[in-house]
Write an enzyme that holds these catalytic residues in place. Structure first.
Site, PDB file in Angstrom:
ATOM      1  CB  SER A 115      64.651  -2.924 -43.925  1.00 24.36           C
ATOM      2  OG  SER A 115      65.497  -3.157 -42.833  1.00 24.36           O
ATOM      3  NE  ARG A 148      65.885  -4.605 -20.704  1.00 32.21           N
ATOM      4  CZ  ARG A 148      67.040  -5.217 -20.507  1.00 32.21           C
ATOM      5  NH1 ARG A 148      67.961  -5.225 -21.435  1.00 32.21           N
ATOM      6  NH2 ARG A 148      67.269  -5.856 -19.388  1.00 32.21           N
ATOM      7  NE  ARG A 182      67.681   3.487 -45.597  1.00 32.59           N
ATOM      8  CZ  ARG A 182      68.274   2.341 -45.326  1.00 32.59           C
ATOM      9  NH1 ARG A 182      67.805   1.568 -44.398  1.00 32.59           N
ATOM     10  NH2 ARG A 182      69.352   1.968 -45.979  1.00 32.59           N
ATOM     11  NE  ARG A 227      62.151   3.794 -40.432  1.00 34.03           N
ATOM     12  CZ  ARG A 227      62.912   3.056 -41.227  1.00 34.03           C
ATOM     13  NH1 ARG A 227      62.727   1.757 -41.312  1.00 34.03           N
ATOM     14  NH2 ARG A 227      63.853   3.621 -41.943  1.00 34.03           N
ATOM     15  CG  ASP A 258      70.449  -4.077 -47.706  1.00 38.28           C
ATOM     16  OD1 ASP A 258      69.836  -3.696 -46.698  1.00 38.28           O
ATOM     17  OD2 ASP A 258      70.811  -5.248 -47.871  1.00 38.28           O
ATOM     18  N   GLY A 290      61.404  -3.403 -36.280  1.00 34.40           N
ATOM     19  CA  GLY A 290      62.589  -3.655 -35.457  1.00 34.40           C
ATOM     20  C   GLY A 290      62.962  -2.407 -34.657  1.00 34.40           C
TER      21      GLY A 290
HETATM   22  N1  HPA Z   1      70.915  -8.833 -43.901  1.00 31.89           N
HETATM   23  C1  HPA Z   1      70.185  -9.057 -42.799  1.00 31.89           C
HETATM   24  N2  HPA Z   1      69.197  -8.284 -42.420  1.00 31.89           N
HETATM   25  C2  HPA Z   1      68.914  -7.221 -43.186  1.00 31.89           C
HETATM   26  C3  HPA Z   1      69.629  -6.928 -44.348  1.00 31.89           C
HETATM   27  C4  HPA Z   1      70.665  -7.786 -44.716  1.00 31.89           C
HETATM   28  O1  HPA Z   1      71.339  -7.578 -45.737  1.00 31.89           O
HETATM   29  N3  HPA Z   1      69.110  -5.786 -44.874  1.00 31.89           N
HETATM   30  C5  HPA Z   1      68.109  -5.399 -44.065  1.00 31.89           C
HETATM   31  N4  HPA Z   1      67.975  -6.268 -43.046  1.00 31.89           N
END
Ligand code: HPA
Length: 234
Positions: free
Chosen positions: A90, A43, A217, A24, A204, A20
């Protein structure tokens, strides 16, 4: 060149990894590719092409969310001929047995809506990973001793979700994690006959509130990039 990608034809490889975050993309290209060259900066959505074990690879940022990913994936497929598209990103963990730092290899990606909802109308299409890529990614994770989970994820339109009732139903139905891009990537790959996969790091956890410290990370992100690269060329 396309509206959003400045690369010349031929500067994008058939295998594309899509984080994303454009920074990265730069980090992964500098760390894992040989001879990585910047091929897009329109962009600020950086893209790099280099080689991994002699195979050409592009690492192109997708931005956050399905509408942004849809722009880049459509242009990579239709103009540049990308054949294999692997999201590396992630996600939030949703099951008690899924821990922060674990890797999720997404077999399917459920949604409420996606940019493709408009064409499907009443049809609930099931966005699904390419099986060969999925199996190769599982094998790569196993051979590196990286703890991974394989199953369904949820591609959300919102990071700041307000539907705790929906989270409950997803947990009840075994959804492993939540992110914001994979379902549209899988749908576009299906539509155009390309291979797609999402390899995700749990950054998370929705149930415990735990979050990966910033310094951790990079290492866990690196594991995911290696799994994706190994799977692409298995
Ligand atoms: N929600 C949506 N997208 C994400 C999250 C989340 O908690 N963590 C990392 N990407």
């Amino acid at each position: 060149m396309t509206i959003h990608i400045g690369a010349e034809p031929g500067q994008i490889a058939e295998t594309v990894l899509m984080p994303g975050d454009p920074y990265r993309a730069r980090w992964a290209a500098e760390t894992f590719l040989e001879g990585a060259k910047l091929v897009n900066e329109v962009r600020g959505m950086l893209g790099f092409t280099g080689t991994y074990k002699g195979e050409r690879v592009t690492i192109q940022g997708s931005g956050m969310g399905m509408p942004s990913l849809s722009i880049y994936a459509n242009e990579l497929i239709s103009t540049y001929g990308a054949q294999t598209l692997i999201r590396i990103g992630s996600c939030g963990g949703m099951q008690p047995h899924v821990a922060v730092r674990d890797v999720i290899i997404a077999m399917s990606a459920s949604t409420i809506t996606s940019p493709s909802s408009a064409i499907f109308r009443e049809f609930n299409f099931a966005p699904t990973a390419h099986f060969g890529l999925l199996a190769a990614a599982v094998a790569a994770a196993d051979s590196k001793g990286i703890r991974s989970h394989v199953g369904g994820i949820y591609s959300s339109d919102v990071f700041y979700a307000e539907r705790s009732d929906l989270d409950e139903q997803m947990v009840r139905h075994g959804i492993l994690g939540v992110e914001m891009e994979a379902a549209e990537l899988y749908t576009l790959a299906a539509r155009h006959g390309r291979r797609a996969l999402a390899v995700l790091t749990v950054s998370d956890h929705l149930q415990t509130g735990e979050a990966l410290p910033a310094q951790d990370r990079e290492q866990t992100f690196g594991d995911m990039v290696e799994i994706a690269l190994e799977a692409a060329f298995a």
